[in-house]
Design a protein around this motif. Structure first.
Motif, PDB file in Angstrom:
ATOM      1  N   PRO A 256     -12.067  21.252  66.069  1.00  0.00           N
ATOM      2  CA  PRO A 256     -11.396  19.996  66.367  1.00  0.00           C
ATOM      3  C   PRO A 256     -12.397  18.929  66.813  1.00  0.00           C
ATOM      4  N   ASN A 257     -12.068  17.685  66.490  1.00  0.00           N
ATOM      5  CA  ASN A 257     -13.076  16.642  66.545  1.00  0.00           C
ATOM      6  C   ASN A 257     -13.036  15.799  67.817  1.00  0.00           C
ATOM      7  N   ASN A 258     -14.200  15.506  68.313  1.00  0.00           N
ATOM      8  CA  ASN A 258     -14.453  14.475  69.301  1.00  0.00           C
ATOM      9  C   ASN A 258     -15.113  13.326  68.541  1.00  0.00           C
ATOM     10  N   PRO A 259     -14.442  12.175  68.405  1.00  0.00           N
ATOM     11  CA  PRO A 259     -13.441  11.596  69.291  1.00  0.00           C
ATOM     12  C   PRO A 259     -12.001  11.564  68.770  1.00  0.00           C
ATOM     13  N   THR A 260     -11.739  12.029  67.541  1.00  0.00           N
ATOM     14  CA  THR A 260     -10.458  11.705  66.909  1.00  0.00           C
ATOM     15  C   THR A 260      -9.344  12.707  67.190  1.00  0.00           C
ATOM     16  N   GLY A 261      -9.703  13.946  67.568  1.00  0.00           N
ATOM     17  CA  GLY A 261      -8.695  14.989  67.686  1.00  0.00           C
ATOM     18  C   GLY A 261      -8.297  15.576  66.342  1.00  0.00           C
ATOM     19  N   GLY A 262      -8.982  15.179  65.260  1.00  0.00           N
ATOM     20  CA  GLY A 262      -8.692  15.704  63.932  1.00  0.00           C
ATOM     21  C   GLY A 262      -9.047  17.173  63.800  1.00  0.00           C
ATOM     22  N   VAL A 263      -8.417  17.848  62.851  1.00  0.00           N
ATOM     23  CA  VAL A 263      -8.607  19.280  62.629  1.00  0.00           C
ATOM     24  C   VAL A 263      -8.736  19.531  61.126  1.00  0.00           C
ATOM     25  N   MET A 264      -9.595  20.472  60.754  1.00  0.00           N
ATOM     26  CA  MET A 264      -9.686  20.957  59.377  1.00  0.00           C
ATOM     27  C   MET A 264      -9.091  22.360  59.334  1.00  0.00           C
ATOM     28  N   ASN A 265      -8.168  22.624  58.400  1.00  0.00           N
ATOM     29  CA  ASN A 265      -7.619  23.964  58.265  1.00  0.00           C
ATOM     30  C   ASN A 265      -8.312  24.717  57.121  1.00  0.00           C
ATOM     31  N   ARG A 266      -7.866  25.929  56.868  1.00  0.00           N
ATOM     32  CA  ARG A 266      -8.544  26.767  55.877  1.00  0.00           C
ATOM     33  C   ARG A 266      -8.530  26.126  54.493  1.00  0.00           C
ATOM     34  N   SER A 267      -7.430  25.539  54.094  1.00  0.00           N
ATOM     35  CA  SER A 267      -7.381  24.918  52.769  1.00  0.00           C
ATOM     36  C   SER A 267      -8.308  23.710  52.682  1.00  0.00           C
TER      37      SER A 267
ATOM     38  N   GLU B  96     -10.619  26.355  70.871  1.00  0.00           N
ATOM     39  CA  GLU B  96      -9.463  26.946  71.543  1.00  0.00           C
ATOM     40  C   GLU B  96      -8.485  25.888  72.050  1.00  0.00           C
ATOM     41  N   LEU B  97      -8.840  24.627  71.880  1.00  0.00           N
ATOM     42  CA  LEU B  97      -7.915  23.537  72.185  1.00  0.00           C
ATOM     43  C   LEU B  97      -7.323  23.045  70.870  1.00  0.00           C
ATOM     44  N   THR B  98      -6.667  23.964  70.176  1.00  0.00           N
ATOM     45  CA  THR B  98      -5.975  23.681  68.924  1.00  0.00           C
ATOM     46  C   THR B  98      -4.484  23.838  69.192  1.00  0.00           C
TER      47      THR B  98
ATOM     48  N   ASN C 126       1.880   4.673  71.121  1.00  0.00           N
ATOM     49  CA  ASN C 126       2.648   4.137  69.989  1.00  0.00           C
ATOM     50  C   ASN C 126       3.766   3.217  70.470  1.00  0.00           C
ATOM     51  N   ARG C 127       4.343   3.516  71.613  1.00  0.00           N
ATOM     52  CA  ARG C 127       5.427   2.688  72.148  1.00  0.00           C
ATOM     53  C   ARG C 127       4.947   1.285  72.497  1.00  0.00           C
ATOM     54  N   ILE C 128       3.720   1.173  73.006  1.00  0.00           N
ATOM     55  CA  ILE C 128       3.208  -0.147  73.397  1.00  0.00           C
ATOM     56  C   ILE C 128       2.547  -0.881  72.227  1.00  0.00           C
ATOM     57  N   GLY C 129       2.554  -0.265  71.050  1.00  0.00           N
ATOM     58  CA  GLY C 129       2.060  -0.956  69.868  1.00  0.00           C
ATOM     59  C   GLY C 129       0.632  -0.655  69.482  1.00  0.00           C
ATOM     60  N   LEU C 130       0.037   0.408  70.054  1.00  0.00           N
ATOM     61  CA  LEU C 130      -1.292   0.844  69.628  1.00  0.00           C
ATOM     62  C   LEU C 130      -1.105   2.076  68.748  1.00  0.00           C
ATOM     63  N   ARG C 131      -1.162   1.874  67.443  1.00  0.00           N
ATOM     64  CA  ARG C 131      -0.896   2.969  66.503  1.00  0.00           C
ATOM     65  C   ARG C 131      -1.869   4.122  66.720  1.00  0.00           C
ATOM     66  N   CYS C 132      -1.329   5.329  66.874  1.00  0.00           N
ATOM     67  CA  CYS C 132      -2.178   6.482  67.151  1.00  0.00           C
ATOM     68  C   CYS C 132      -1.626   7.701  66.426  1.00  0.00           C
ATOM     69  N   HIS C 133      -2.460   8.333  65.595  1.00  0.00           N
ATOM     70  CA  HIS C 133      -2.048   9.578  64.966  1.00  0.00           C
ATOM     71  C   HIS C 133      -1.975  10.674  66.028  1.00  0.00           C
ATOM     72  N   MET C 134      -1.224  11.719  65.756  1.00  0.00           N
ATOM     73  CA  MET C 134      -1.111  12.815  66.710  1.00  0.00           C
ATOM     74  C   MET C 134      -2.342  13.720  66.592  1.00  0.00           C
ATOM     75  N   PRO C 135      -3.200  13.770  67.623  1.00  0.00           N
ATOM     76  CA  PRO C 135      -4.370  14.649  67.567  1.00  0.00           C
ATOM     77  C   PRO C 135      -3.931  16.109  67.581  1.00  0.00           C
TER      78      PRO C 135
ATOM     79  N   ALA D 157      -8.687  19.295  70.501  1.00  0.00           N
ATOM     80  CA  ALA D 157      -9.513  18.659  71.539  1.00  0.00           C
ATOM     81  C   ALA D 157      -8.605  18.019  72.588  1.00  0.00           C
ATOM     82  N   PHE D 158      -9.134  17.043  73.372  1.00  0.00           N
ATOM     83  CA  PHE D 158      -8.263  16.344  74.325  1.00  0.00           C
ATOM     84  C   PHE D 158      -8.513  14.844  74.307  1.00  0.00           C
ATOM     85  N   TYR D 159      -8.524  14.307  73.071  1.00  0.00           N
ATOM     86  CA  TYR D 159      -8.750  12.881  72.878  1.00  0.00           C
ATOM     87  C   TYR D 159      -7.676  12.280  71.977  1.00  0.00           C
TER      88      TYR D 159
END
Length: 387
Positions: free
Chosen positions: A171-182, A206-208, A305-314, A317-319
């Motif tokens: 899992p990525n710092n800073p985005t919280g992105g993840v790569m799976n097996r595929s 382990e923070l997946t 997202n509620r306040i208008g800052l678009r954010c994908h769900m990480p 990680a913890f970012y």
């Protein structure tokens, strides 16, 4: 005195993260979402093992590779969790934090002039470590539209005859992105066809939060061309203990070990004893921290997202890595003004590479109470910007 400073040292920039930490010094009532560190203390049974080792006089050097019991336990743990098959004797080195593992991995496989594809955005030390090894870091964009994953198309566009390796962090710092097996399978043939190494920093493994972490070394085609880096800092709240590890095929591991021998000798023995206790005794402590991070993630991302800052769900990680493009400010301007006007500290996304521009990194490794107040302050700030 400038004449005495090496050209490579002059080339590397200071950390963009530290710049914003320095701005916080002396400010009162600041809520910091900038620190990439658990807000937990190390679980007591881990600390107690380290303390007891000191009380018993276990304060000497260990093998350069690290304590045999730690390597044996680690090899078995990695096999159980992620399906890898590293030899404890020949393919694992215990390092002084994952930072050292990153450094010696890059130096072990990089010759002057080699190009290393570094995912962008990424942790701030990767590209400078490539430069210090004499290589040339080449940004490999990981875009929000692709959920911050490496795509085969982006990878193919950056490969040249000088490309030697690719450095990823999931899992990525800073985005919280993840790569799976595929996702890894989608790029595996490219790495094989172009004979590239994969350096995989998995310190947040382990923070997946959705599904399980995929270690690329568990994929048959990638096993012999992957260097796996990991450690105990994030999952076990052991940042100050400085214990990480490097896993790689024997020939690469032997090369990295020579560098480790000369620059570090061995990781601190009391930290290694504590890490062994973490593997043997702290599973539930770790799981409880991960459950809390998931709750914080859900609370904070929903608020952004509620306040208008678009954010994908990480997904790891913890970012959180929200976009600030609709505010009319650059990410640096947004971070500076937010700190001055609302006393909330975040890190501009551009500190992590050109692909991070227009975003800010927010760590949710802080209390739910502080996260709620931070969202409220950020909401007021965004509302003022939009009039």
């Amino acid at each position: 005195m400038r004449n005495f400073v090496s050209e490579r040292a002059r080339e590397i920039p200071p950390s963009g993260i530290r710049k914003f930490f320095d701005l916080c010094i002396g400010m009162d009532d600041v809520i910091s979402l900038g620190v990439g560190e658990p807000d937990y203390s190390t679980p007591w049974n881990i600390s107690e093992a380290g303390i007891y080792s000191i009380e018993q006089g276990v304060t000497s050097y260990t093998s350069n590779k690290g304590l045999p019991a730690l390597r044996d336990t680690l090899a078995a743990d990695l096999a159980r969790r992620y399906g890898t098959d590293y030899s404890a004797e020949d393919e694992i080195i215990i390092t002084t934090g994952v930072s050292e593992a990153v450094d010696i991995a890059i130096r072990a496989v990089t010759d002057p002039g080699d190009e290393v594809l570094v995912m962008d955005p990424a942790y701030v030390s990767y590209a400078p470590c490539v430069t210090l090894a004499g290589g040339r870091p080449v940004p490999l964009p990981c875009l929000e539209k692709d959920r911050f994953k490496i795509t085969p198309e982006a990878l193919m566009e950056r490969i040249t005859p000088k490309t030697k390796s690719i450095l990823l962090n999931y899992p990525n710092n800073p985005t919280g992105g993840v790569m799976n097996r595929s996702d890894y399978r989608a790029i595996a043939d490219i790495l094989v066809d172009h004979d590239l190494l994969l350096i995989s920093d998995e310190v947040y493994s382990e923070l997946t939060y959705e599904g399980t972490h995929c270690s690329p070394a568990s994929i048959e085609e990638l096993r012999e061309r992957t260097i796996t880096l990991n450690g105990f800092s994030k999952a076990y709240a052991m940042t100050g203990w400085r214990i990480g590890y490097l896993c790689a095929p024997k020939e690469i591991c032997d090369a990295a070990l020579k560098i480790h021998q000369y620059v570090m000798l061995c990781a601190p023995v009391m930290g290694q004893v504590a890490a062994l206790a973490a593997l043997r005794q702290a599973e539930e402590d770790k799981n409880e921290m991960v459950r809390e991070y998931r709750l914080r993630r859900n609370l904070f991302v929903e608020g952004l997202n509620r306040i208008g800052l678009r954010c994908h769900m990480p997904l790891g990680a913890f970012y959180a890595f929200p976009s600030v493009k609709t505010t009319g400010l650059s990410d640096e301007e947004f971070a500076e003004q937010l700190l001055k006007e609302e006393k909330v500290a975040v890190v501009p996304g551009s500190a992590f590479g050109p692909a991070g521009e227009g975003h800010i990194r927010c760590s949710y490794a802080t209390s739910r109470e502080d996260l709620s107040v931070a969202v409220e302050r950020m909401g007021e700030f965004v509302a003022r910007l939009r009039g």
